[in-house]
Write a protein that holds these residues in place. Structure first.
Motif, PDB file in Angstrom:
ATOM      1  N   ALA A   1       0.771  -1.192   0.222  1.00 41.80           N
ATOM      2  CA  ALA A   1      -0.080   0.156  -0.105  1.00 41.80           C
ATOM      3  C   ALA A   1       0.907   1.157   0.113  1.00 41.80           C
ATOM      4  CB  ALA A   1      -0.814  -0.075   1.268  1.00 41.80           C
ATOM      5  N   VAL A   2       0.218   2.339  -0.549  1.00 37.77           N
ATOM      6  CA  VAL A   2       1.071   3.700  -0.645  1.00 37.77           C
ATOM      7  C   VAL A   2       1.085   4.032   0.930  1.00 37.77           C
ATOM      8  CG1 VAL A   2       1.135   5.953  -1.352  1.00 37.77           C
ATOM      9  CG2 VAL A   2       0.467   3.998  -3.041  1.00 37.77           C
ATOM     10  N   ASP A   3       2.061   4.636   1.206  1.00 41.53           N
ATOM     11  CA  ASP A   3       2.132   5.190   2.720  1.00 41.53           C
ATOM     12  C   ASP A   3       2.041   6.761   2.631  1.00 41.53           C
ATOM     13  OD1 ASP A   3       2.457   5.745   5.462  1.00 41.53           O
ATOM     14  OD2 ASP A   3       4.607   5.102   5.444  1.00 41.53           O
ATOM     15  N   PRO A   4       1.028   7.284   3.055  1.00 38.38           N
ATOM     16  CA  PRO A   4       0.743   8.899   2.694  1.00 38.38           C
ATOM     17  C   PRO A   4       1.393   9.614   3.646  1.00 38.38           C
ATOM     18  CG  PRO A   4      -1.117   7.926   4.032  1.00 38.38           C
ATOM     19  CD  PRO A   4      -0.344   6.699   3.369  1.00 38.38           C
ATOM     20  N   SER A   5       2.348   8.820   4.834  1.00 40.16           N
ATOM     21  CA  SER A   5       2.909   9.727   5.633  1.00 40.16           C
ATOM     22  C   SER A   5       4.389  10.047   5.242  1.00 40.16           C
ATOM     23  CB  SER A   5       2.835   8.921   7.240  1.00 40.16           C
ATOM     24  OG  SER A   5       3.745   7.710   6.885  1.00 40.16           O
ATOM     25  N   ARG A   6       4.841   9.156   4.170  1.00 45.19           N
ATOM     26  CA  ARG A   6       5.974   9.325   3.855  1.00 45.19           C
ATOM     27  C   ARG A   6       6.224  10.683   2.892  1.00 45.19           C
ATOM     28  NH1 ARG A   6       8.573   3.871   1.806  1.00 45.19           N
ATOM     29  NH2 ARG A   6      10.462   5.365   1.474  1.00 45.19           N
ATOM     30  N   GLU A   7       7.438  11.111   2.612  1.00 48.46           N
ATOM     31  CA  GLU A   7       7.539  12.090   1.698  1.00 48.46           C
ATOM     32  C   GLU A   7       7.455  11.770   0.213  1.00 48.46           C
ATOM     33  OE1 GLU A   7      11.124  15.280   0.724  1.00 48.46           O
ATOM     34  OE2 GLU A   7      10.941  14.344   2.749  1.00 48.46           O
TER      35      GLU A   7
END
Length: 183
Positions: A90-96
């Motif tokens: 899954a895509v981690d929205p917290s990462r830059e």
């Protein structure tokens, strides 16, 4: 006037009963003995309930249709499959956010060993046996569903697939070291 009810004094030596008494109406559970996570002595065991709803291996074990070695062999196969599986992430929205592609995570030593064990299991079981084990233990299919997928109907085919699955579990127990070869 009714008498006031007195509470009993707190006794820390009294053991608290942690058993759950409420179950859903359609719950499919079986009792199993496990290590007590809150036990004071090492080796303390408690009886707990495990769900059998999506667990064909647990259902067979709780109904005494397979023995402990077959059960542990099947669980080891499931564990190796989970370690070796590298599905979509899954895509981690917290990462830059960064333009460009993402580096793949390196394969760990545990994953490499799990893949090697799975390759050995596939050689031991053969194509049909490994497909049967995968359908039951990973996909959670029943013998009826497996026979319908293959276009084979009737009680004799159900009995055949059940007997073949137990043979595969015997072989898994041998491969993973939970049983020894019979003479």
């Amino acid at each position: 006037m009714p008498r006031a009810k007195r509470n009993k004094p707190y006794n820390p030596a009294k053991v608290h009963d942690r058993k759950s008494r409420d179950l859903l109406r359609n719950a499919d559970v079986a009792p199993v003995e496990v290590d007590d996570p809150l036990g004071l002595e090492p080796g303390d065991r408690i009886v707990t309930l495990r769900s059998l709803r999506n667990d064909p291996l647990g259902r067979l074990h709780s109904h005494r249709q397979i023995d402990e070695a077959q059960y542990q062999g099947g669980r080891s196969f499931q564990n190796d499959w989970e370690k070796a599986e590298r599905g979509p992430q899954a895509v981690d929205p917290s990462r830059e956010y960064v333009d460009g592609g993402q580096f793949r995570e390196p394969i760990t030593e545990g994953q490499r060993k799990a893949v090697l064990r799975l390759n050995r299991v596939e050689r031991e079981l053969g194509a049909d046996g490994s497909a049967l084990v995968h359908e039951v233990l990973i996909l959670g299919l029943t013998m009826e569903q497996i026979s319908q997928q293959r276009g084979l109907r009737g009680q004799r085919w159900l009995d055949y697939f059940a007997r073949r699955f137990r043979e595969c579990l015997d072989r898994l127990a041998l491969v993973y070291g939970f049983a020894t070869e019979k003479r």
